[in-house]
Design an enzyme around this catalytic site. Structure first.
Site, PDB file in Angstrom:
ATOM      1  N   HIS A  17     -58.720  41.175  13.998  1.00 51.40           N
ATOM      2  CA  HIS A  17     -58.578  40.580  12.532  1.00 51.40           C
ATOM      3  C   HIS A  17     -56.959  40.424  12.238  1.00 51.40           C
ATOM      4  O   HIS A  17     -56.542  39.683  11.977  1.00 51.40           O
ATOM      5  CB  HIS A  17     -59.451  41.013  11.493  1.00 51.40           C
ATOM      6  N   LYS A  41     -75.591  38.436   8.192  1.00 47.79           N
ATOM      7  CA  LYS A  41     -75.202  39.842   8.495  1.00 47.79           C
ATOM      8  C   LYS A  41     -75.338  40.836   7.378  1.00 47.79           C
ATOM      9  O   LYS A  41     -75.151  40.354   6.332  1.00 47.79           O
ATOM     10  CB  LYS A  41     -73.793  39.981   8.877  1.00 47.79           C
ATOM     11  N   ARG A  90     -62.526  34.604  20.357  1.00 43.45           N
ATOM     12  CA  ARG A  90     -62.717  35.534  21.381  1.00 43.45           C
ATOM     13  C   ARG A  90     -63.236  34.765  22.836  1.00 43.45           C
ATOM     14  O   ARG A  90     -62.590  35.043  23.892  1.00 43.45           O
ATOM     15  CB  ARG A  90     -63.339  36.916  21.095  1.00 43.45           C
ATOM     16  N   SER A 128     -66.445  43.695  14.704  1.00 43.89           N
ATOM     17  CA  SER A 128     -66.534  44.600  13.548  1.00 43.89           C
ATOM     18  C   SER A 128     -68.126  45.298  14.098  1.00 43.89           C
ATOM     19  O   SER A 128     -68.225  46.561  13.938  1.00 43.89           O
ATOM     20  CB  SER A 128     -66.825  44.240  12.259  1.00 43.89           C
TER      21      SER A 128
HETATM   22  O1  PNS Z   1     -66.496  36.956  10.117  1.00 46.27           O
HETATM   23  P1  PNS Z   1     -67.794  36.164   9.816  1.00 46.27           P
HETATM   24  O2  PNS Z   1     -69.166  36.650   9.663  1.00 46.27           O
HETATM   25  O3  PNS Z   1     -68.034  35.152  11.130  1.00 46.27           O
HETATM   26  O4  PNS Z   1     -67.489  35.156   8.666  1.00 46.27           O
HETATM   27  C1  PNS Z   1     -68.307  33.951   8.460  1.00 46.27           C
HETATM   28  C2  PNS Z   1     -67.885  33.322   7.239  1.00 46.27           C
HETATM   29  C3  PNS Z   1     -67.946  34.322   5.989  1.00 46.27           C
HETATM   30  C4  PNS Z   1     -66.537  32.556   7.091  1.00 46.27           C
HETATM   31  C5  PNS Z   1     -68.894  32.174   6.809  1.00 46.27           C
HETATM   32  O5  PNS Z   1     -70.328  32.955   6.731  1.00 46.27           O
HETATM   33  C6  PNS Z   1     -68.557  31.581   5.711  1.00 46.27           C
HETATM   34  O6  PNS Z   1     -67.659  30.601   5.672  1.00 46.27           O
HETATM   35  N1  PNS Z   1     -69.195  31.987   4.699  1.00 46.27           N
HETATM   36  C7  PNS Z   1     -69.015  31.080   3.068  1.00 46.27           C
HETATM   37  C8  PNS Z   1     -70.082  30.223   2.806  1.00 46.27           C
HETATM   38  C9  PNS Z   1     -69.598  28.874   3.513  1.00 46.27           C
HETATM   39  O7  PNS Z   1     -68.748  28.146   3.086  1.00 46.27           O
HETATM   40  N2  PNS Z   1     -70.352  28.408   4.563  1.00 46.27           N
HETATM   41  C10 PNS Z   1     -70.017  27.355   5.236  1.00 46.27           C
HETATM   42  C11 PNS Z   1     -70.900  25.898   4.852  1.00 46.27           C
HETATM   43  S1  PNS Z   1     -72.674  26.343   4.904  1.00 46.27           S
END
Ligand code: PNS
Length: 157
Positions: A17, A41, A90, A128
């Site tokens: 990250h 998660k 990745r 993670s």
């Molecule tokens: O590190 P991750 O878990 O892949 O991150 C995912 C994250 C937090 C970027 C994603 O779940 C997110 O954008 N969450 C916020 C809510 C949102 O805007 N979702 C997209 C439209 S449903």
């Protein structure tokens, strides 16, 4: 000033990250790391703990800021005048997920543009979840996370 947002759950932050955030910071004027809830998660760290762990590792990069919030990413972007989203890639599995998210975010906010940065080769295996699992079985994680994160994980398990 071109701002970009780098959203993720960062539970906790890894070298992978940090590599993406710092490379993005060499291209954009400001990079905002957004620590968010991923409903898919379960978290090991609170949002505040995740922010603190990232901040300690970004002190040397003046154009990186760390925030956390709950809700839609695109709503935050609209209020803050941010149009660029940074995501790290990745694997091809990441690509499929991120491509879908990019389209979804664009549907929610027409001006949102997603920039997918391929991971640096040495971090291609780091996640993670993998780090938490390794640590829970007593495996070495110092190659994948900074010292403060390693200590924080050991305190939790
Ligand atoms: O590190 P991750 O878990 O892949 O991150 C995912 C994250 C937090 C970027 C994603 O779940 C997110 O954008 N969450 C916020 C809510 C949102 O805007 N979702 C997209 C439209 S449903």
């Amino acid at each position: 000033m071109t701002k970009a947002i780098y959203p993720g759950s960062f539970d906790p932050v890894t070298y992978g990250h940090l590599d993406i955030a710092k490379r993005a910071a060499s291209i954009f004027d400001e990079v905002i790391i957004a620590v968010m809830i991923n409903p898919k998660k379960t978290g090991m760290f609170s949002l505040e703990e995740r922010v603190a762990l990232i901040e300690e590792n970004c002190k040397d990069t003046s154009n990186i800021r760390v925030v956390s919030f709950e809700g839609l990413l695109t709503n935050y972007m609209k209020t803050q005048g941010i149009k660029a989203i940074i995501k790290g890639l990745r694997t091809t599995t990441d690509y499929e997920y991120e491509f879908q998210m990019a389209l979804l975010n664009k549907r929610l906010f027409e001006q949102a543009e997603t920039f997918l940065l391929p991971t640096s080769e040495k971090y291609s295996l780091v996640s993670s979840s993998m780090v938490k699992e390794m640590a829970s079985f007593g495996g070495p994680i110092c190659e994948y996370v900074p010292r403060n994160v390693e200590q924080a994980i050991h305190k939790k398990i």
